[in-house]
Motif scaffolding. Structure first.
Motif, PDB file in Angstrom:
ATOM      1  N   GLU A 137      47.635 -10.517  90.629  1.00 16.99           N
ATOM      2  CA  GLU A 137      48.914  -9.794  90.583  1.00 16.99           C
ATOM      3  C   GLU A 137      49.308  -9.450  89.149  1.00 16.99           C
ATOM      4  OE1 GLU A 137      50.580  -8.718  93.396  1.00 16.99           O
ATOM      5  OE2 GLU A 137      48.688  -9.416  94.253  1.00 16.99           O
ATOM      6  N   ALA A 178      57.444  -8.325  96.951  1.00 15.34           N
ATOM      7  CA  ALA A 178      56.135  -8.900  96.654  1.00 15.34           C
ATOM      8  C   ALA A 178      55.404  -8.064  95.611  1.00 15.34           C
ATOM      9  CB  ALA A 178      55.308  -8.983  97.926  1.00 15.34           C
ATOM     10  N   THR A 179      55.597  -6.741  95.678  1.00 14.26           N
ATOM     11  CA  THR A 179      54.863  -5.913  94.726  1.00 14.26           C
ATOM     12  C   THR A 179      55.594  -5.807  93.390  1.00 14.26           C
ATOM     13  OG1 THR A 179      55.679  -4.191  96.184  1.00 14.26           O
ATOM     14  CG2 THR A 179      53.313  -4.402  95.991  1.00 14.26           C
ATOM     15  N   LEU A 185      57.867  -8.061  91.978  1.00 17.79           N
ATOM     16  CA  LEU A 185      58.103  -9.262  91.193  1.00 17.79           C
ATOM     17  C   LEU A 185      56.889 -10.182  91.169  1.00 17.79           C
ATOM     18  CD1 LEU A 185      61.693 -10.242  92.361  1.00 17.79           C
ATOM     19  CD2 LEU A 185      61.064  -9.197  90.183  1.00 17.79           C
ATOM     20  N   SER A 200      60.688  -7.342 101.771  1.00 13.08           N
ATOM     21  CA  SER A 200      59.741  -8.396 101.397  1.00 13.08           C
ATOM     22  C   SER A 200      58.490  -7.774 100.797  1.00 13.08           C
ATOM     23  CB  SER A 200      59.382  -9.259 102.611  1.00 13.08           C
ATOM     24  OG  SER A 200      58.722  -8.472 103.571  1.00 13.08           O
ATOM     25  N   PHE A 201      58.139  -6.606 101.316  1.00 11.11           N
ATOM     26  CA  PHE A 201      56.946  -5.930 100.812  1.00 11.11           C
ATOM     27  C   PHE A 201      57.150  -5.490  99.362  1.00 11.11           C
ATOM     28  CE2 PHE A 201      53.894  -2.557 100.331  1.00 11.11           C
ATOM     29  CZ  PHE A 201      52.792  -3.063 100.988  1.00 11.11           C
TER      30      PHE A 201
END
Lengths: 590, 450
Positions: free
Chosen positions: B154, B15-16, B18, B11-12
């Motif tokens: 982001e 998250a970074t 995509l 998940s980490f």
């Protein structure tokens, strides 16, 4: 005989002043002939409400009047379901902020409470039934609040409480219903920055997951396993990762929201974005996260255009008067230069400067409008809206809400934000948020629609208990809002924030009839004193102008100070130099 | 149990890796002098970018209905890359501990920072947003693309760029922690111990987790998850490139020794003012160097310096770049690169490599940016004259095929975000500003020294 009269008079004062403390004789209340706004989206009808034992027994236009009911003549007053504050500090004393560096051995590894990590704390232990915020919010129609503890990055657990002003066990609707989180950093110890907070969240959460996993394994078969020993903070987070407890995360600005969403995406907790003031540009991500949104009611001040215009005109005349003097002075020192050649470029520069500050003002105006329009924008994208009240004073709630409605937020959406949506966020829709039989007997009676500027709240019924408010007639003499003029006489210390420096000194106000005279000193010119007599006093707002003795320059400082108890804040307008923030406090508060 | 760990890591990373859809553009640049860096200079040539990627470089390319820029008489070069800056982030230093490897400036990106636009106006399309030098081990850094106009923080991240971390030697960590707090490191020896302690503990940490993971549902309670140790372990695993603030030759050699002891090889020295003294050693280790053109003597440890540093390092086969470390210098890195021709006689291409391909190599992104090649990202700077000429003025700056700066659309107020509560003032504040600087946010630590 005299004594009896005194007693009766005393009783009367009690009923008017602190009615809630006197028990009602009957358990039935009949609110007769009111304009019923039973829930947002439903047309208002004339009808009555019967409350029995603190619960709404019947609502409508044909409600039976029990013989022993206390009847309140509604006289077409507007009745709403009691308002709900889905996030607040109501009922809690604001702790004093300390500027002292905490004494810890290693600033990188402070104890949890110094770091602001106290998820195990419950608001139950901080609640005070006599706290003035309870009465203040109740006066504005609030009947239920979700209150959370003050603190740092993870202050603790919130409770849903009734604003009945009773002891915690009688006020509480739901204990430890939520986890509260903020972006407030620790002072000089870790986490001193937001990147520290992000990292700490990940670490705490991950450790809670591991600990939870082991605890589960132990539960299913404790034999041959080490007994789990999670610390208080870690076990407090179990309910969050089990998704039994949503996280109410304060995220005011765009970037705070983005960072909060990032954490939520990585850790996957139930999220309520709270106290948002600037969220409209990140709605897609917000929607994707399934987070609920609570907007702040703390709106930026509107630019006071009319007043400013008046001031500018005044300034212009002053400048015109000053000009001839300057020219003569020039004529004395120099051979009079050809007027046009000198004046033209200066005028051009001034014009450019004016144009620039005009553009800056336009952009600021647009930014204010965007902030005021947040609720409207969210609704047009189908995001449900309610509010949080951490930074909003009770007395500003309706003023600010009306500003949003004037800006285009529908009255239904605004009412929903105060009632149904707020109940939904707190999971109490079954018992609160609408005027329906079976729900808690929380009702607000207002002289007009609450979105009318003239509306005054007359009755607030909580758990079937009536709170009545006196409606003051407007006083002609004092301020626009009908506020009592405040007494500001005495000596005050002020600070003006100018980029790169601060200017400070004292102001001494002395009463002069209905107004005041003021004497000013400044620490940079200790020998000079400036006096202004008969200043403008409007409610709690004082305005006055003066020209400090600055080496022959003609500078006028326009002060506008808003007093609140022993402090004031306001602006000092220095013409083309801009306008600066001024704050002050009384030197010898009582 | 492994599943939980995997899920967490997954998940980490997800998250970074995509982020939201990044805006990519199509553009055709016609008839310019194209400086490719890797394939010479091409006169009167065109560059075609489609969907954010360079598709063709050559003469007489014509495409219907595409945004076309006439670069006749102008110079087209790869977007400039700054391997050391602090722009576009809200936090530079978490100065509370000599080792804060757990923090990550990528969490603090400010897409509205006007300094990003100013950098674009100097032809800079990507920069390395770094943690400051308060701590021996600072935080993890973020390679950002200057997509000014994007709103989501982001979207500023260059997805897929390798992880990097800031280390710092010498006076800054000694001052903040030794002088400021009376703790280790008060000396250069102390700084060395911070690294050794960090790596040694990380080895223990890894071993402890390995033992636990052999039987995660067994009797043992899981070890504590420690963000600092996780990061130090990832450095040991070779997953993070170290960028180390450094000046003196002795301490540069010290760090090389430490890294050798722990088997770490990815290192770029930053500032490295005495790099010219140890250039062969740096080259032998495979370390790279990112230097100032001619900035020194701002504190004691920076007195022994020379403007020939970049040229000497280059001649000794050290991959060298020139950086800004400043929101101001970043606007004219092409001038900074040109100084190496005055001091060291570097060729045009060598000088330009210092601000394009070399910083890209140091950040591990040279497969995507740093030169004009087919398949690389459409990050381009267009100059009115040769970029090493003192008369050159940046005209257009393109990131992923999207024009992010155009000198003709450069209005007075380019702010993306206006504070509705800030006072309006045309009063210019000339007081000292520590914004976008290495030691930003540390003032507070020096006030209270009880």
């Amino acid at each position: 005989m005299n004594r009896i009269i005194y007693c009766i008079a005393f009783l009367l004062i009690c009923t008017v002043g602190i009615s809630q403390d006197v028990p009602q004789v009957t358990n039935k209340i009949y609110l007769k002939n009111v304009t019923l706004h039973s829930q947002p989206g439903q047309e208002a009808i004339l009808g009555s409400i019967l409350i029995e034992d603190g619960i709404i027994a019947a609502v409508g236009n044909n409600v039976f009047i029990p013989f022993d009911a206390k009847i309140i003549e509604g006289d077409s007053m507007h009745a709403y379901a009691g308002f709900i504050a889905p996030l607040s500090y109501i009922g809690l004393e604001k702790p004093k902020e300390s500027n002292e560096a905490p004494k810890v051995k290693r600033s990188g590894y402070p104890p949890n409470d110094v770091a602001g990590i106290t998820p195990e704390r419950s608001v139950a232990n901080a609640y005070k039934k006599d706290e003035k915020t309870i009465a203040n919010f109740r006066k504005e129609g609030f009947t239920i609040a979700h209150s959370v503890p003050y603190g740092g990055m993870m202050p603790g657990k919130g409770s849903v409480i009734s604003l009945n002003g009773k002891d915690y066990h009688e006020a509480v609707l739901s204990k430890d219903q939520s986890m509260f989180a903020t972006w407030k950093t620790a002072r000089r110890v870790f986490p001193a920055t937001l990147i520290g907070i992000m990292s700490k969240w990940r670490e705490l959460y991950r450790n809670a997951e591991l600990s939870h996993h082991h605890a589960q394994a132990y539960k299913s078969n404790p034999q041959n396993k080490k007994r789990p020993s999670p610390d208080a903070a870690t076990s407090a987070l179990f309910a969050v990762l089990e998704k039994k407890m949503p996280v109410f995360f304060v995220a005011e600005k765009h970037r705070d929201v983005a960072r909060t969403l990032q954490l939520q995406k990585e850790l996957n907790f139930d999220l309520v974005i709270s106290e948002a003031r600037d969220i409209d540009r990140i709605l897609d991500r917000t929607k994707k996260s399934n987070a609920r949104v609570l907007l702040s009611l703390d709106l930026p001040k509107a630019e006071k255009e009319d007043k400013k215009k008046g001031k500018e005109e005044k300034k212009e005349t002053e400048v015109k008067e000053a000009e001839p003097a300057e020219q003569t002075a020039q004529a004395e020192t120099n051979e009079a230069p050809p007027e046009t050649s000198k004046a033209e470029p200066e005028k051009k520069m001034e014009k450019e400067e004016d144009e620039k500050s005009k553009q800056l003002k336009e952009r600021k105006k647009a930014a204010i409008a965007r902030y005021v329009g947040q609720a409207k924008t969210l609704r047009s994208s189908d995001v449900p809206v309610s509010f949080s009240y951490l930074e909003t004073k009770a007395k500003d709630v309706h003023t600010n809400l009306r500003r949003m409605v004037k800006d285009g937020l529908s009255e239904d959406d605004a009412l929903a934000a105060l009632t149904t949506e707020a109940a939904d966020v707190l999971n109490i829709s079954e018992t609160a948020g609408t005027l329906e039989s079976g729900k808690i007997g929380n009702v607000v009676l207002s002289t007009k629609s609450i979105f009318d500027d003239e509306a005054k709240i007359k009755y607030v019924v909580i758990d079937g208990q009536i709170h009545e408010y006196e409606i003051k007639e407007k006083k002609k003499k004092s301020g626009e809002e009908g506020e009592e003029p405040v007494d500001i006489s005495g000596s005050w210390s002020y600070t003006i924030e100018v980029p790169g420096m601060t200017s400070s000194g004292t102001m001494t106000f002395t009463k002069n009839g209905d107004s005041y005279d003021v004497e000013l000193t400044n620490s940079q010119m200790p020998d000079e004193t400036v006096s202004v007599s008969d200043i403008d006093m409007n409610g709690n707002v004082a305005s006055f102008s003066y020209s400090p003795p600055v080496g022959g320059m003609n500078i006028t400082l326009d002060n506008e100070l808003t007093f609140d108890g022993d402090t004031f804040e306001g602006t000092v307008d220095v013409g083309d130099f801009g306008s600066f923030e001024i704050t002050g406090q009384k030197d010898n508060p009582e | 149990m492994k599943n939980i760990i995997l899920l967490f890591i997954f998940s980490f990373t997800l998250a970074t890796i995509l982020p939201a859809q990044i805006e990519k553009g199509d553009v055709l640049i016609k008839n310019g002098t194209v400086i490719t860096i890797t394939d010479g200079v091409k006169e009167n040539s065109d560059v075609l970018i489609r969907d954010g990627i360079i598709r063709r470089i050559g003469k007489n390319i014509s495409v219907e209905g595409i945004h076309t820029i006439d670069a006749t008489g102008q110079f087209v070069m790869p977007g400039i890359i700054d391997a050391h800056s602090h722009i576009g982030i809200d936090v530079v230093n978490e100065g509370t501990d000599p080792n804060t490897s757990d923090v990550f400036v990528g969490d603090a990106i400010n897409p509205f920072a006007i300094s990003i636009y100013r950098a674009l106006a100097g032809g800079v399309t990507a920069s390395h947003a770094m943690h400051g030098s308060a701590n021996a081990v600072g935080g993890q850094c973020e390679t950002i693309k200057h997509r000014f106009g994007s709103i989501d923080p982001e979207d500023m991240k260059m997805a897929g760029a390798p992880r990097t971390i800031k280390f710092a030697l010498g006076e800054n960590p000694m001052r903040v922690h030794g002088e400021g707090r009376r703790i280790v490191p008060r000396t250069r020896m102390g700084v060395e111990q911070i690294f050794r302690e960090g790596f040694a503990k990380a080895q223990d940490y890894m071993a402890e987790w390995d033992r636990y993971n052999t039987d995660p549902d067994g009797a043992k309670e899981p070890p504590k998850f420690d963000m600092k140790m996780e990061t130090m372990a990832d450095i040991l695993r070779g997953e993070i490139i170290i960028h180390c603030h450094s000046y003196r030759a002795d301490e540069i050699l010290m760090l090389l020794d430490v890294l050798e002891d722990y088997g770490v090889s990815k290192i770029c020295f930053q500032h490295v003012n005495e790099g010219f003294k140890v250039a062969p050693e740096l080259a032998a280790f495979g370390a790279s160097a990112s230097v100032f053109a001619d900035w020194w003597a701002y504190k004691f440890e920076v007195y022994y310096s020379t403007a020939y540093n970049a040229a000497i390092l280059t001649r000794n086969n050290v991959v060298t770049s020139i950086n800004s470390d400043s929101g101001e210098l970043i606007r004219h890195l092409y001038h900074e690169a040109a100084k190496t021709q005055r001091y060291g006689d570097l060729s045009d291409n060598e000088a330009l490599r210092l601000i394009t391909l070399n910083p890209a190599i140091q950040l591990g992104i040279d497969d995507r940016v740093g030169s004009l090649e087919i398949g690389k990202d459409g990050d381009i700077a267009i100059f009115s004259k040769h970029p090493l000429s003192i008369y050159a003025v940046p005209q257009v700056t393109i990131v992923d095929g999207v024009v992010r700066f155009d000198i003709n659309g450069d209005t007075e107020d380019m702010r993306m975000d206006v504070d509705p509560e800030a006072k309006i003032s045309t009063f210019v504040d000339h007081s000292y500003s520590e914004e976008d600087r290495c030691m930003q946010g540390l003032f507070e630590f020096f006030i209270d020294r009880k």
